[in-house]
Design an enzyme around this catalytic site. Structure first.
Site: not given
Ligand code: UT7
Length: 354
Positions: A136, A279, A310
Site C-alpha cells: 500500500c 492510503h 482498499n
Molecule cells: O491496506 C493495508 C493496511 N491495512 C489496513 O490498514 C487495515 C487495518 N485494519 C482494519 O481496517 C480493521 O482492523 C478491520 C476493518 C479489518 C477490522 O476492524 P476491527 O475494528 O479491527 O475489528 P476486529 O478484528 O477487532 O473485530 C471486532 C469484532 C470481533 O467480535 P468481538 O470479539 O468483539 O465479539 C470480530 O469477531 O468484530 C467481529 N468481526 C466481524 N463482524 C462482522 C470481525 N470481522 C467481522 C466481519 N463482520 N467481517
C-alpha cells in the site's frame, strides 16, 4: 601486499565519468489518471460468505461498495487505461517517457515485470521499466524514486502506476479481508518543474512485523495449491491474510507521526495544506490521522474508500484523481500523501497537485 592486490589498486584510466546530475532538477506531478473496474460490488454481495452485515462493514471500515475487475480487466489493461489518462492530463506522449514504474502486489507473475509490458503497449519503448513490491506504500515509493531520477538526471519523465487486482488473492470467506480489498489502477506522470513540486520522502520499514499482512505460502511452483488434496474441503494457500486489528492500531498510532515528519521535511504546516490523501485503508484510520495532524476544516480529505474499497498500491492515485474530478482540489494545491501496509512499510511526501 599480494600480487593480486597490486594489480587491483590505482586506476588505469583517469578519464572522468560525465555527471548525469548536471541534467537534472526539481520535479512535480504533471498529470494523474485512474481506472475503476466496471463491476460495482455492494456490501450485500459480500456479507453472506463472512457472516457479516452491511452496517458492520460501513461502521468499521467506511466501505459501502467496491470494484472487482473482470477477466479482461487485467493488471496490465487497468495500468494502461489509467496511464493514458495520466499522460493526456500531463500532455506528455509515450515517446517522452524515460521510465515506467509499476507498484503492485497482485501481478501474478514474478517475472517479467508487468511494467515492461505496459511500456510496450503504451508505445513507450525503450523506457526503463520495473515493478515495485511495497504494497500500500508502493505508489508513494514510486513517486519518491521518480522525483530522485528527475533530480539526478537519469530520467526526464517517469510514469508511476499503482495497480491491484486483489480479488485474485483475497479469500471471499475470510472475515478480515473479504470486505476490504478491491481492484483498480491509478497513474501519475512525474516530470521537470521550475520549483520543487514533490517534497522529501519520509519512508521506512518495520520488517519484524512482516507477518501482519502476508500471503500464507510462497507462490507454488506447480500452480496455485490447496492445503490438502481434497478440492472440496481445502482452501487455496496463496491468499492474503491480515491481522486486521494489529495493523489498524499500528497505522492509527504510528502513521500520523510519519505524516507530520513529511510536513516538517517539506517545510510546511498542516494549515498550509489544501488536501490530505492517505492510503485508503479504512475510513476510521483516515479520521484518526486527520485528528492527530489537527488538519483545519479547509483541507479536503480523500474518502475514495467508500465506493472503491482498499486497493493497496492503487489507492492513493485513485483518491487523488477523485479529488480532482470532484473539484475538491485545484492545480497547484498542496497535498500530503501517505501510503502504509504489508512489510510493514510506509512512505509520505508533500506534493503540488498537477
Ligand atoms: O491496506 C493495508 C493496511 N491495512 C489496513 O490498514 C487495515 C487495518 N485494519 C482494519 O481496517 C480493521 O482492523 C478491520 C476493518 C479489518 C477490522 O476492524 P476491527 O475494528 O479491527 O475489528 P476486529 O478484528 O477487532 O473485530 C471486532 C469484532 C470481533 O467480535 P468481538 O470479539 O468483539 O465479539 C470480530 O469477531 O468484530 C467481529 N468481526 C466481524 N463482524 C462482522 C470481525 N470481522 C467481522 C466481519 N463482520 N467481517
Amino acid at each position: 601486499m599480494s600480487p593480486d592486490d597490486s594489480t587491483r589498486r590505482g586506476p588505469r584510466s583517469s578519464v572522468a565519468i560525465a555527471d548525469a546530475s548536471t541534467r537534472g532538477g526539481p520535479s512535480r506531478l504533471l498529470g494523474i489518471g485512474a481506472y475503476r473496474p466496471r463491476r460495482e460490488v455492494p456490501n450485500a454481495e459480500i456479507i453472506e460468505a463472512i457472516d457479516s452485515t452491511d452496517e458492520w462493514i460501513r461502521t468499521r471500515s467506511g466501505i459501502t461498495s467496491r470494484r472487482f475487475a473482470g477477466p479482461d480487466e487485467t493488471v496490465a489493461a487497468m495500468s494502461i487505461a489509467a496511464s493514458k489518462q495520466a499522460m493526456d492530463d500531463a500532455g506528455v506522449s509515450a515517446g517522452e517517457l524515460d521510465c515506467v514504474i509499476v507498484a503492485t502486489i497482485s501481478h501474478l507473475l514474478q517475472t517479467p515485470a508487468v511494467a515492461a509490458q505496459v511500456a510496450a503497449e503504451l508505445g513507450a519503448t525503450p523506457a526503463a521499466a520495473f515493478d515495485v513490491s511495497a504494497a500500500c506504500a508502493g505508489f508513494c515509493y514510486g513517486v519518491a524514486m521518480a522525483a530522485d531520477m528527475v533530480r539526478a538526471g537519469s530520467a526526464r519523465h517517469v510514469l508511476v502506476i499503482g495497480v491491484e487486482k486483489l480479488s485474485d488473492i483475497t479469500d471471499p470467506h475470510d472475515r478480515s479481508t473479504a470486505f476490504i480489498f478491491a481492484d483498480g489502477a491509478g497513474a501519475a506522470v512525474v516530470g521537470p518543474a521550475d520549483e520543487p513540486g514533490i517534497g522529501p520522502v519520509v519512508w521506512g520499514s518495520e520488517g519484524e512485523r512482516f507477518d501482519l499482512i502476508r500471503q500464507e505460502t510462497y507462490w507454488p511452483v506447480d500452480g496455485f495449491g490447496t492445503e490438502d488434496d481434497d478440492p472440496e474441503n481445502s482452501k487455496p494457500t496463496h491468499l492474503l491474510r491480515m491481522e486486521g486489528n494489529s495493523v489498524f492500531r499500528w497505522a492509527s498510532f504510528e502513521m500520523p507521526k510519519v505524516a507530520q515528519r513529511a510536513l516538517d521535511a517539506a517545510g510546511v504546516t498542516a494549515a498550509d495544506l489544501d488536501a490530505f490523501v492517505p492510503h485508503q485503508a479504512n475510513m476510521r484510520i483516515t479520521d484518526t490521522m486527520a485528528r492527530q495532524l489537527k488538519l483545519p476544516d479547509h483541507v479536503a480529505i480523500a474518502r475514495d474508500i467508500a465506493e472503491q474499497g482498499n486497493t493497496s498500491g492503487a489507492s492513493v492515485p485513485l483518491a487523488l484523481r477523485r479529488l480532482m474530478d470532484d473539484g475538491e482540489t485545484r492545480s497547484g494545491d498542496l497535498a500530503l500523501l501517505i501510503g502504509f501496509g504489508a512489510g510493514l512499510v510506509y512512505a509520505a511526501q508533500v506534493v503540488r497537485m498537477p
